[in-house]
Design a protein around this motif. Structure first.
Motif, PDB file in Angstrom:
ATOM      1  N   GLY A 201       0.795  -0.979   0.181  1.00  0.00           N
ATOM      2  CA  GLY A 201       0.108   0.060   0.003  1.00  0.00           C
ATOM      3  C   GLY A 201       0.215   1.146   0.438  1.00  0.00           C
ATOM      4  N   VAL A 202       1.735   0.846  -0.033  1.00  0.00           N
ATOM      5  CA  VAL A 202       3.169   2.115   0.194  1.00  0.00           C
ATOM      6  C   VAL A 202       2.716   3.093  -1.689  1.00  0.00           C
ATOM      7  N   ARG A 203       2.824   4.123  -0.929  1.00  0.00           N
ATOM      8  CA  ARG A 203       2.399   4.924  -2.123  1.00  0.00           C
ATOM      9  C   ARG A 203       3.557   6.471  -2.402  1.00  0.00           C
ATOM     10  N   ARG A 204       3.622   7.476  -3.290  1.00  0.00           N
ATOM     11  CA  ARG A 204       3.819   8.351  -3.275  1.00  0.00           C
ATOM     12  C   ARG A 204       3.346   9.393  -1.991  1.00  0.00           C
ATOM     13  N   VAL A 205       2.418   9.452  -1.622  1.00  0.00           N
ATOM     14  CA  VAL A 205       2.254  10.680  -0.085  1.00  0.00           C
ATOM     15  C   VAL A 205       2.729   9.515   0.562  1.00  0.00           C
ATOM     16  N   HIS A 206       3.531   8.658   1.164  1.00  0.00           N
ATOM     17  CA  HIS A 206       3.510   7.991   1.969  1.00  0.00           C
ATOM     18  C   HIS A 206       5.712   8.480   2.096  1.00  0.00           C
ATOM     19  N   ASP A 207       6.019   9.198   0.705  1.00  0.00           N
ATOM     20  CA  ASP A 207       7.516   9.419   1.665  1.00  0.00           C
ATOM     21  C   ASP A 207       7.235  10.211   0.932  1.00  0.00           C
ATOM     22  N   THR A 208       7.444  11.186   2.546  1.00  0.00           N
ATOM     23  CA  THR A 208       7.464  12.104   3.479  1.00  0.00           C
ATOM     24  C   THR A 208       8.064  12.798   4.196  1.00  0.00           C
ATOM     25  N   LEU A 209       8.170  13.521   4.940  1.00  0.00           N
ATOM     26  CA  LEU A 209       8.893  13.541   6.057  1.00  0.00           C
ATOM     27  C   LEU A 209       7.947  14.290   7.491  1.00  0.00           C
ATOM     28  N   PRO A 210       8.266  14.497   8.534  1.00  0.00           N
ATOM     29  CA  PRO A 210       7.669  15.100   9.709  1.00  0.00           C
ATOM     30  C   PRO A 210       6.920  16.724   9.042  1.00  0.00           C
ATOM     31  N   GLU A 211       6.042  16.875   9.396  1.00  0.00           N
ATOM     32  CA  GLU A 211       5.768  18.729   8.940  1.00  0.00           C
ATOM     33  C   GLU A 211       6.889  19.638   9.729  1.00  0.00           C
ATOM     34  N   ARG A 212       7.501  19.291  10.351  1.00  0.00           N
ATOM     35  CA  ARG A 212       8.280  20.274  11.347  1.00  0.00           C
ATOM     36  C   ARG A 212       9.565  20.575  10.565  1.00  0.00           C
ATOM     37  N   PHE A 213       9.948  19.586   9.648  1.00  0.00           N
ATOM     38  CA  PHE A 213      10.911  19.405   8.813  1.00  0.00           C
ATOM     39  C   PHE A 213      11.085  20.432   7.547  1.00  0.00           C
ATOM     40  N   ILE A 214       9.716  19.870   6.767  1.00  0.00           N
ATOM     41  CA  ILE A 214       9.084  20.722   5.485  1.00  0.00           C
ATOM     42  C   ILE A 214       8.871  22.214   5.931  1.00  0.00           C
ATOM     43  N   LYS A 215       8.250  22.513   7.222  1.00  0.00           N
ATOM     44  CA  LYS A 215       7.453  24.139   7.901  1.00  0.00           C
ATOM     45  C   LYS A 215       8.216  24.994   8.723  1.00  0.00           C
ATOM     46  N   GLU A 216       8.881  23.892   9.136  1.00  0.00           N
ATOM     47  CA  GLU A 216       9.418  25.365  10.386  1.00  0.00           C
ATOM     48  C   GLU A 216      11.096  25.114   9.952  1.00  0.00           C
ATOM     49  N   PRO A 217      11.534  26.394  10.058  1.00  0.00           N
ATOM     50  CA  PRO A 217      12.675  26.536   9.569  1.00  0.00           C
ATOM     51  C   PRO A 217      13.777  26.592  11.133  1.00  0.00           C
ATOM     52  N   LEU A 218      14.903  25.505  10.436  1.00  0.00           N
ATOM     53  CA  LEU A 218      15.903  25.865  11.876  1.00  0.00           C
ATOM     54  C   LEU A 218      16.258  27.234  12.500  1.00  0.00           C
ATOM     55  N   LYS A 219      16.163  26.877  14.125  1.00  0.00           N
ATOM     56  CA  LYS A 219      15.583  28.345  14.664  1.00  0.00           C
ATOM     57  C   LYS A 219      17.419  28.697  15.183  1.00  0.00           C
ATOM     58  N   LYS A 220      18.679  28.109  15.362  1.00  0.00           N
ATOM     59  CA  LYS A 220      20.036  28.354  15.290  1.00  0.00           C
ATOM     60  C   LYS A 220      20.769  27.441  14.787  1.00  0.00           C
ATOM     61  N   GLY A 221      21.792  28.017  14.832  1.00  0.00           N
ATOM     62  CA  GLY A 221      23.178  26.937  14.178  1.00  0.00           C
ATOM     63  C   GLY A 221      23.794  27.773  13.262  1.00  0.00           C
ATOM     64  N   PRO A 222      24.557  26.922  12.892  1.00  0.00           N
ATOM     65  CA  PRO A 222      25.336  26.825  11.148  1.00  0.00           C
ATOM     66  C   PRO A 222      24.407  26.235  10.080  1.00  0.00           C
ATOM     67  N   SER A 223      23.145  25.779  10.158  1.00  0.00           N
ATOM     68  CA  SER A 223      21.888  25.477   9.966  1.00  0.00           C
ATOM     69  C   SER A 223      20.418  26.736   9.515  1.00  0.00           C
ATOM     70  N   ALA A 224      20.881  27.603  10.067  1.00  0.00           N
ATOM     71  CA  ALA A 224      19.811  27.709  10.803  1.00  0.00           C
ATOM     72  C   ALA A 224      19.055  28.883   9.701  1.00  0.00           C
ATOM     73  N   GLY A 225      17.694  28.869   9.645  1.00  0.00           N
ATOM     74  CA  GLY A 225      16.730  28.994   8.643  1.00  0.00           C
ATOM     75  C   GLY A 225      16.794  28.356   7.401  1.00  0.00           C
ATOM     76  N   HIS A 226      16.808  26.924   7.622  1.00  0.00           N
ATOM     77  CA  HIS A 226      16.524  26.045   6.664  1.00  0.00           C
ATOM     78  C   HIS A 226      15.627  25.482   6.886  1.00  0.00           C
ATOM     79  N   VAL A 227      15.016  24.932   5.899  1.00  0.00           N
ATOM     80  CA  VAL A 227      13.677  23.382   6.069  1.00  0.00           C
ATOM     81  C   VAL A 227      14.362  22.868   5.025  1.00  0.00           C
ATOM     82  N   ILE A 228      13.892  21.779   5.023  1.00  0.00           N
ATOM     83  CA  ILE A 228      13.950  20.346   3.154  1.00  0.00           C
ATOM     84  C   ILE A 228      12.871  20.792   2.232  1.00  0.00           C
TER      85      ILE A 228
END
Lengths: 637, 171
Positions: A561-588
């Motif tokens: 039953g796996v399809r394209r829709v299951h190839d995803t990541l939790p929302e935090r990583f797609i929507k919330e930018p990292l708040k600090k450190g050398p990768s700050a500002g990035h989402v995926i």
């Protein structure tokens, strides 16, 4: 010395043990099958696809638990003695698959088997003893209930041979905790995807193996030359000494430097106390000697001793995943107590990664006041409260109190509590590892598409950490491919290393050699296969072996039953930018990378289903027919 | 000069690369059961301890061999004449180090032959836990009259001496 019918490099036989009727069957390894799938992970998925179809409940006797290794295991090839364990996963409901080092794979070959398949289920606790081709199912009433270390000690004494190699489950598996692993001797687990739980459902406490046989290579002088080349590359590699001194524990401080730690459940990508819980600290103050897997020249495992005024104990490890899981992910800066927690997780037989997710998830809910002390049965789940953590680990393993809520993984825990699913970090119900994909984008894509759920060891695109655009240009025609924060070229990068991972998991070789040290490319692997088995293969055919294994695993998941829709990541990583450190500002930027990935893979971009052309190109006609009969692919295109 | 292999268990990682390349060099296949060196391991205490023939000057294996199959060659090494061996196993029993192993194929004892002077286990060992030393033995008399503390110390010190390639023989 080799008998006519036996293939070079292989033991040449497959063992099937049916625990329902205690029937033992030995089958001959077919050469065509060996050429198509090489061994290990390839052998397992090739049988699982046909023998464990949709509808089989993972904890029923119809599920099959498979242990396989490849032609390289048992030879003197460095870093070459890995074992692959597979079944349908009770944790995810899709492919369950885990790979492990140690000495079991080689011993299994010397006992005469490339693959061991456990079918059915016993009604009483048993263990299997494989002694040079003599196979016995023995009663294990007295072993049942014992933690890993005690059961290991009791069993090797019962067998009376210190060289016996043992695969064993702990109390967590016996109590049907869905993220229980299979432990090899003591501290080497095939921990992911709940394979220990499958073993427990068959009432199988352990498999002990001892063999006095041999492995012979087809082309000795070519083999010797290859080994000498690889030895030199390893000993002169820049990663050699850091790996020997710290193993993977060295990653913690490095991850802090680039801001990708999972601190406080992926809210703190850098932590001020990183050094205090690092591999460097372990090497300075705790480690007393190194240990290695069978035939390995990079002894990355470390024996450590904890000495503080309250207690003293010794053990082996820890690897980065468990170390970061019991420190930064749960907000703990006390290394001694982290080591204690890891010891407990291992001895009870849990997967350290998933354990760290369920606990840190509950801690995040607690910190947001979404979880009360009534619901946690009195546990104050503040960040870094190790008294509570140690208590909770035991309660998870025995399904007691709040532990019972967490014992089926983060998705089911959120269902039981009726909240918190948006903070549950998993892909396809497998909990995420200790790296923030916002600062490591190839890894993030790898988590999303992996055939077993959120995990790095299906692709391990380690070269993106090089941040060397020249390398990306050379390897993939895209400079961004090897920049950790790059996006373009990641589809190519991940597909390439997925194929390499599948290939080396099938050969029985360690990923530290092939992926992290980047030593085994396709042309060298072609020579290795030729030297060991005598099969004359081109680098293109070698690539296709890995690609075939990945596609067959994908097909297995598609059928579940796996399809394209299951190839995803939790929302935090797609929507919330990292708040600090050398990768700050990035989402995926997942969608863009996914599209490129499907393109490279030759899969349908809307559905994520492998195309007929791709399956036929890889010789998977049976899968096409199976897909057509199930309506997954149309009858003709 | 007689040589023998000296082990430093604190450096041994238990990878058994020595076993693999020993069996390959002597028997052309990879098989720890055909190796003349064996690493004894314990995963509960992190022990990795290689055991291999020390070519002792007063070798009990030669003394107990009923047919003279075991003998000392002109270089001072313990050697086996396979055609004289009756596979009785007395030598395996007699070795106080447990450094003789039974070949599972033909049942004769497997004894380190130092690969003719360049032992493959030593050259392949990834951590320098194995080395080849000239045979050197020190003989210690009874220690009782030197007191309890001396006895405690010397008993422990023996293992350190052995890592320097010095065999301690008690009278």
């Amino acid at each position: 010395m080799l008998s006519q019918s036996r293939l070079y490099g292989y033991a040449g036989r497959i063992l099937r043990v049916n625990l329902t009727n205690r029937e033992i069957k030995i089958e001959r390894l077919d050469e065509k099958f060996a050429r198509m799938y090489i061994g290990g992970r390839g052998f397992n998925i090739a049988r699982l696809y046909y023998e464990v179809p949709p509808g089989v409940s993972p904890l029923s006797p119809e599920n099959k638990l498979m242990f396989a290794t490849g032609p390289v295991a048992g030879t003197g090839f460095p870093l070459g003695a890995r074992l692959n364990v597979s079944a349908k996963s009770p944790q995810t409901g899709i492919l369950g698959d885990s790979n492990v080092g140690g000495h079991f794979a080689a011993e299994m070959k010397y006992a005469g088997f490339d693959q061991v398949i456990i079918e059915g289920a016993s009604s009483t606790p048993v263990y299997i003893y494989i002694d040079d081709g003599n196979v016995e199912v023995r009663e294990a009433d007295e072993l049942w209930g014992m933690p890993i270390s005690r059961a290991y000690d009791a069993l090797r004494k019962e067998i009376g041979d210190p060289r016996v190699q043992i695969a064993i489950i702990g109390p967590a598996a016996e109590n049907m905790v869905k993220f229980s692993g299979i432990f090899f001797n003591r501290t080497r687990p095939a921990a992911r995807t709940g394979l220990g739980t499958v073993m427990a459902s068959k009432k199988l406490k352990a498999i002990a193996v001892r063999g006095e046989g041999y492995v012979e290579v087809a082309k000795p002088s070519l083999f010797e030359k290859l080994v000498e080349e690889v030895e030199l590359e390893v000993y002169t590699h820049e990663q050699y000494w850091p790996r020997r001194i710290m193993g993977t524990s060295r990653i913690l401080l490095a991850a802090n430097k680039i801001g990708i730690l999972p601190g406080n459940h992926f809210t703190e990508p850098i932590v001020p106390y990183a050094f205090d819980v690092s591999g460097e600290k372990l090497a300075l103050k705790y480690n007393v000697k190194n240990r290695a897997c069978f035939s390995c020249i990079v002894p990355c495992s470390r024996v450590f001793v904890v000495k503080n005024k309250n207690e003293a104990f010794m053990s082996e490890g820890p690897e980065y995943e468990a170390l970061a899981g019991m420190t930064v992910r749960i907000g703990n800066s006390d290394l001694d107590r982290a080591l204690k927690a890891i010891e407990l997780v291992n001895d009870l037989g849990l997967d350290a990664i998933t354990t760290s997710e369920v606990i840190s998830w509950a801690m995040e809910l607690y910190s947001k006041e979404l979880l009360s002390t009534e619901e946690t049965h009195g546990l104050k789940l503040e960040w870094g409260n190790m008294d509570a953590v140690l208590e909770l680990i035991v309660d998870i393993a025995y399904r007691r109190r709040f532990g019972g809520i967490l014992a089926d993984g983060v998705v089911e825990a959120a269902e039981k509590l009726g909240k918190g699913i948006e903070y549950g970090f998993h892909v396809k119900k497998l909990e995420m590892i200790q790296a923030d994909p916002r600062g490591l984008k190839g890894y993030g894509l790898g988590f999303a598409v992996s055939t077993r759920g959120a995990d790095h060891l299906r692709s391990e695109p380690f070269v993106e950490l090089s941040d060397d655009p020249e390398l990306g240009l050379k390897m993939f025609g895209e400079p961004e491919a090897t920049l950790r924060l790059g996006v373009r070229g990641k589809g190519k990068l991940v597909a390439y290393y997925e194929n390499i991972c599948a290939l080396v998991d099938s050969l029985g070789v360690c990923k530290n050699l092939a992926e992290n040290m980047n030593i085994l490319d396709y042309s060298k692997t072609a020579k290795l296969i030729e030297a060991v088995t005598g099969f004359e293969v081109t680098p293109v055919e070698v690539r296709m072996i890995g690609e075939r294994v990945v596609n067959l695993e994908r097909a297995y998941d598609i059928r579940e039953g796996v399809r394209r829709v299951h190839d995803t990541l939790p929302e935090r990583f797609i929507k919330e930018p990292l708040k600090k450190g050398p990768s700050a500002g990035h989402v995926i930027e997942l969608d863009e990378m996914l599209m490129e990935y499907y393109e490279v893979r030759g899969w349908n971009k809307q559905t994520g289903i492998p195309t007929r052309e791709k399956l036929l190109e890889l010789g998977l006609l049976d899968v096409v027919e199976d897909f057509v009969s199930r309506g997954i692919l149309p009858a003709c295109e | 000069m007689v040589g023998h292999i000296v082990v430093d268990p604190s450096k041994c990682t238990g990878c058994r690369y020595c076993e693999l390349w020993c069996s390959y060099t002597h028997e052309k296949v990879f098989s720890p059961s055909l190796s003349r060196i064996r690493v004894i391991k314990d995963d509960l205490i992190g022990m990795d301890y290689p055991i291999v023939c020390k070519h002792c000057s007063n070798a009990p294996c030669i003394q107990v061999c009923p047919t003279g199959a075991l003998y000392r060659d002109k270089n001072g090494l313990v050697k086996l004449l396979k055609e004289k061996c009756t596979k009785c196993g007395a030598c395996i029993e007699a070795c106080s180090y447990g450094a003789l192993f039974r070949n599972p194929v033909d049942l004769t004892p497997l004894i380190c032959d130092l690969c003719g002077g360049k032992p493959v286990c030593v050259s392949k060992c990834p951590t320098n836990a194995l080395s080849i030393y000239p045979l050197m033995e020190v003989h210690l008399g009874k220690s009782e009259h030197l007191g309890k503390q001396y006895t405690v110390a010397v008993e422990d010190y023996k293992s350190i001496l052995e890592r320097w390639g010095i065999l301690v023989k008690s009278e």
